[in-house]
Design a protein around this motif. Sequence first.
Motif, mmCIF file in Angstrom:
data_model
loop_
_atom_site.group_PDB
_atom_site.id
_atom_site.type_symbol
_atom_site.label_atom_id
_atom_site.label_comp_id
_atom_site.label_asym_id
_atom_site.label_seq_id
_atom_site.Cartn_x
_atom_site.Cartn_y
_atom_site.Cartn_z
ATOM 1 N N GLU A 123 52.367 45.314 -83.675
ATOM 2 C CA GLU A 123 52.112 45.479 -82.247
ATOM 3 C C GLU A 123 51.112 44.444 -81.750
ATOM 4 O O GLU A 123 51.331 43.778 -80.716
ATOM 5 N N GLU A 124 50.006 44.284 -82.497
ATOM 6 C CA GLU A 124 49.022 43.274 -82.105
ATOM 7 C C GLU A 124 49.620 41.880 -82.192
ATOM 8 O O GLU A 124 49.337 41.011 -81.349
ATOM 9 N N GLU A 166 52.766 40.971 -81.679
ATOM 10 C CA GLU A 166 53.627 40.723 -80.525
ATOM 11 C C GLU A 166 52.799 40.419 -79.278
ATOM 12 O O GLU A 166 53.153 39.545 -78.481
ATOM 13 N N GLN A 167 51.706 41.146 -79.097
ATOM 14 C CA GLN A 167 50.837 40.864 -77.953
ATOM 15 C C GLN A 167 50.213 39.470 -78.072
ATOM 16 O O GLN A 167 50.053 38.758 -77.073
ATOM 17 N N GLU A 206 52.818 36.972 -77.144
ATOM 18 C CA GLU A 206 52.989 36.986 -75.691
ATOM 19 C C GLU A 206 51.838 36.248 -75.007
ATOM 20 O O GLU A 206 52.036 35.516 -74.030
ATOM 21 N N ALA A 233 47.923 39.332 -70.400
ATOM 22 C CA ALA A 233 48.253 39.247 -71.830
ATOM 23 C C ALA A 233 46.991 39.251 -72.671
ATOM 24 O O ALA A 233 46.914 39.916 -73.710
ATOM 25 N N VAL A 279 45.456 42.844 -72.607
ATOM 26 C CA VAL A 279 46.173 43.781 -73.466
ATOM 27 C C VAL A 279 45.877 43.493 -74.929
ATOM 28 O O VAL A 279 45.654 44.411 -75.732
ATOM 29 N N ALA A 280 45.863 42.202 -75.288
ATOM 30 C CA ALA A 280 45.579 41.845 -76.681
ATOM 31 C C ALA A 280 44.177 42.287 -77.081
ATOM 32 O O ALA A 280 43.972 42.847 -78.172
ATOM 33 N N LEU A 306 44.084 46.090 -77.483
ATOM 34 C CA LEU A 306 44.675 46.504 -78.759
ATOM 35 C C LEU A 306 43.716 46.258 -79.916
ATOM 36 O O LEU A 306 43.561 47.094 -80.810
#
Length: 302
Positions: free
Chosen positions: A78-79, A81-82, A85, A209, A212-213, A216
């Motif tokens: 998950e991290e 993918e962020q 991105e 982005a 969010v990163a 996370l």
Amino acid sequence: MPRKDAQKDARDGGGDDVEAVLDELYALPPSEFVARREERAAAARKAGRAGDARRIHAARRPTLAAWAANLLRRSRPEEAEQFLELGRALREAQATLDPSGMKELSAQRRRIVSELSREAANLAREAGHPLSDTVQRDVETTLHAVLADPEAADAWAAGRVASTLTPPSGFPADTAAAAEPAGKESRTEDELAQRRAERQERLARAREAARVAEELLRDRRAEQEEADASLRQARERRDEAEGRVSALEQQLREERAELERAEREQQEAEKRHWAAADAVGKAQQVAEEAVREAEQAGKRAR
């Protein structure tokens, strides 16, 4: 990410999914890579898949830093993918952001890369392969390259980085404006407004982005701290239990020693008992013999 059925085929050596074999290889620590690669290549050749065998044999053994970066990609999807991105947003925004906007995003980028490199070091240590400071810096360099370079991002996204990736000296710049003749009035007010709007939109996407990163990473860091606290408590309980077990084992050793002493004393006492009983028996025989002789002597005297 590799499919489970393909991974099983790769482990069995009977499947034709070379991608699963490569995924398996790059999940291994570097010390195990070459032997397993040759094993998988030989299995492919034996199965008549010469092309797959050549491709497997051509796979490069990852450095420790590259393995740690791959481990981070697989263990924290998950991290990751962020982060990917964020890289796409940064590369898109690079050409149009003003210096202040780029400075803000660069600071966020450095924080995120630093945090992720520490996470990679934690994962590597948990896997039994702690990273030196130099190797961890190589992980940071690779993560910077992932943000800056689409090819580096693709390699890391596949989890098959083989060596430290180096970021380019700078993101590609938008040079379209420089190609126009000096002093020529080439943009209308509407075009300028549109460019400003696009720049703001790209900046907003890049900021989101990055936010969010970072969020996370903060969540994962909190989880890591909770896990560390639980681990410390478990270790303390284990140490206490080991202390109690050690004390009980010492007591058991002492009790066993006491039992052995008691058994030896019992054996000695039994020996003395039977020796005394034997002596009594012999003395009784002597006494009885003496009585009989005395009686016979008395009869003769009469």
